[in-house]
Design an enzyme around this catalytic site. Structure first.
Site, PDB file in Angstrom:
ATOM      1  N   ASP A  78      -1.245  -1.026   3.038  1.00  0.00           N
ATOM      2  CA  ASP A  78      -1.366  -1.313   1.841  1.00  0.00           C
ATOM      3  C   ASP A  78      -2.056   0.473   1.152  1.00  0.00           C
ATOM      4  O   ASP A  78      -1.918   0.244   0.483  1.00  0.00           O
ATOM      5  CB  ASP A  78      -1.424  -2.358   1.268  1.00  0.00           C
ATOM      6  CG  ASP A  78      -3.119  -2.922   1.196  1.00  0.00           C
ATOM      7  OD1 ASP A  78      -3.802  -2.157   2.115  1.00  0.00           O
ATOM      8  OD2 ASP A  78      -3.820  -3.762   0.428  1.00  0.00           O
ATOM      9  N   GLU A  79      -2.329   1.156   1.987  1.00  0.00           N
ATOM     10  CA  GLU A  79      -3.382   1.784   1.586  1.00  0.00           C
ATOM     11  C   GLU A  79      -3.241   3.260   2.856  1.00  0.00           C
ATOM     12  O   GLU A  79      -3.003   3.589   3.910  1.00  0.00           O
ATOM     13  CB  GLU A  79      -5.177   1.522   1.938  1.00  0.00           C
ATOM     14  CG  GLU A  79      -6.247   2.293   1.533  1.00  0.00           C
ATOM     15  CD  GLU A  79      -7.794   1.860   1.412  1.00  0.00           C
ATOM     16  OE1 GLU A  79      -8.287   2.537   1.262  1.00  0.00           O
ATOM     17  OE2 GLU A  79      -7.506  -0.203   1.982  1.00  0.00           O
ATOM     18  N   ASP A 101      -3.277   2.482  -3.086  1.00  0.00           N
ATOM     19  CA  ASP A 101      -3.862   1.209  -2.443  1.00  0.00           C
ATOM     20  C   ASP A 101      -2.525   0.659  -3.348  1.00  0.00           C
ATOM     21  O   ASP A 101      -2.691   0.842  -4.412  1.00  0.00           O
ATOM     22  CB  ASP A 101      -5.334   1.401  -3.425  1.00  0.00           C
ATOM     23  CG  ASP A 101      -5.882   0.002  -2.535  1.00  0.00           C
ATOM     24  OD1 ASP A 101      -4.690  -0.326  -1.813  1.00  0.00           O
ATOM     25  OD2 ASP A 101      -7.007  -0.509  -2.584  1.00  0.00           O
TER      26      ASP A 101
END
Length: 477
Positions: A105-106, A11
């Protein structure tokens, strides 16, 4: 559930805001808020410096401004975020063929599938190296969680924030989860959390102690049984490499309610075209067109039309959206509009293209038949022409969006700090420079033009990092 901690969850830390800080030297170490910057905007991401003041994601931008009046408020630059995300996902795919992106983003990574790790020690080494590579390639930081299941890996990455690594050793899961809040578990939001609290259940251990029957009684069979399994740290979900999108959509929230019906139609047409561009970018087509309208009183209406077959033709989607709009009363004003396409496929129905072309030709013939006999408004401009002209002026005013990139013939690359009253203020700096100077120009200055975002790390620096890694790797036996 596997016996070794070989599922990794990455993350990125305050991704949008961190990317803006890396891109703008003058904002490093300062409060930055990224989101809709109008009065009805919403916070997308806040830097850790802004979070100190209580600003968080999904907060109305007006409330954020009251909490952190001196923060920098920037509009998102999604192209930059996508570019950086692709760099990060590329690093993850070097570890394993099983990478499951959840957002820009993860992502989850199955380290075992790529033979990158087989026990706690090797997994920790992989995680630490990944964090170093992300920093070297993007200039940003990410938090890594490693465990034997997806649920635990995601909880571990939360424990690692910011810029850390947390590994849950198999056999210690129950002891770690026990004292945590019930809100730690996936699927437990404010409503479920309050329901459990009223039943005297506030921790994960208390969920386990309550038993499956009691949870089913409180929450229903599906949710209750699932929550009980998670409290026991049971999660057998695999990492899935491809997550197939079910729909493509775009929407805009307006600072001031739109009352003009012609303007509403124009906005719907513009949104339809944006939606199709995104659809084509994903190399997909869709069969059902959806229109979303949020009115002045916050009531939200959704209308849909299913076509004869899937399409990615902008004319077809525009026409369908226009037909759907005719069934919606917008008299009191509109605060949000959205257009989407569902029923996605990877092919198109050719006869829909013919339908769109025939309609366009018919409209052209009708327009030619009308000729010059149409009634014109003031100064020889028809009513719709006047609206279009006004929208061009508005578009020119909106061109200088806070945070977006520009280039000046004399001063080079910079970004917009703000604009209004015919002036635009620009700070001239790059990701690789010292904090730059601020200058103000007329909004119509021909020497100032919009620009593309610069990479966060200079290309030469990335090459040096890659060369160093290859040299280091050559000595491994």
């Amino acid at each position: 559930m596997r016996t070794a901690p070989t599922i990794l969850h990455l993350d990125m830390d305050a991704f949008y805001a961190s990317a803006e800080q890396a891109s703008k030297p003058s904002l490093r170490g300062k409060a930055v808020v990224v989101g809709g910057i109008g009065p009805r905007g919403v916070v997308a991401t806040a830097s850790y410096e802004a979070r100190v003041f209580g600003v968080h994601s999904a907060m109305p931008i007006g409330q954020a401004r009251r909490l952190a009046p001196n923060a920098a408020y920037l509009a998102p630059r999604f192209q930059l975020y996508r570019d950086v995300s692709e760099q990060v996902m590329g690093l993850l795919r070097e570890l394993s063929p099983l990478v499951e992106p959840l957002s820009l983003d993860e992502a989850f990574v199955d380290l075992e599938a790529g033979e990158a790790a087989w026990d706690a020690a090797s997994a920790r080494l992989v995680g630490e190296r990944l964090r170093e590579e992300i920093r070297a390639v993007t200039g940003l930081t990410g938090s890594v969680g490693i465990a034997a299941s997806k649920m635990l890996a995601k909880i571990a990455s939360e424990e690692a924030k910011p810029d850390g690594l947390f590994l849950i050793v198999p056999g210690t899961e129950r002891a770690m989860l026990g004292p945590m809040s019930v809100r730690t578990l996936p699927g437990v939001g404010p409503a479920t959390g309050d329901h459990l609290r009223r039943a005297g259940i506030t921790t994960v251990e208390e969920i386990a102690e309550a038993g499956e029957d009691e949870l089913v009684r409180l929450l229903g069979k599906s949710h209750g049984a699932s929550l009980y399994a998670m409290a026991l740290a049971h999660d057998d979900r695999p990492v899935v490499a491809e997550r197939d999108a079910k729909s493509v959509s775009v929407e805009d929230t307006y600072d001031v309610d739109i009352h003009d019906r012609v303007r509403v139609r124009t906005e719907v047409q513009r949104l339809a075209e944006r939606c199709v561009r995104r659809l084509r970018g994903a190399e997909r087509s869709g069969r059902t067109v959806v229109l979303k309208v949020r009115r002045y009183d916050f009531s939200t209406l959704t209308r849909s039309e299913t076509l004869r077959g899937p399409t990615d033709d902008p004319a077809v989607v525009r026409e369908a959206a226009a037909r759907l709009l005719e069934s919606v009363d917008t008299t009191g004003g509109v605060r949000l509009l959205g257009v989407g396409v569902t029923g996605l496929a990877d092919y198109t129905q050719e006869d829909l293209f013919a339908q769109a072309r025939a309609q366009a030709e018919a409209e052209a013939e009708a327009h030619a038949a009308r000729g010059e006999g149409e009634t014109e408004g003031v100064d020889g401009v028809g009513d719709e022409g006047r609206v279009a002209a006004e929208e061009v002026v508005e578009a020119a005013d909106r061109r200088w969006v806070a945070g977006h990139d520009v280039r000046h013939e004399e001063f080079g690359h910079g970004w917009v700090q703000g604009s209004g009253l015919g002036r635009v203020t620009v700070r001239f700096e790059t990701p690789y420079s010292e904090p730059g100077r601020v200058r103000t120009f007329r909004t119509d200055d021909p020497a100032l033009v919009p620009a593309e975002p610069l990479p966060l790390v200079a290309e030469g620096d990335v090459r040096r990092v890659e060369a160093g890694e290859q040299g280091a790797g050559s000595g491994v036996v």
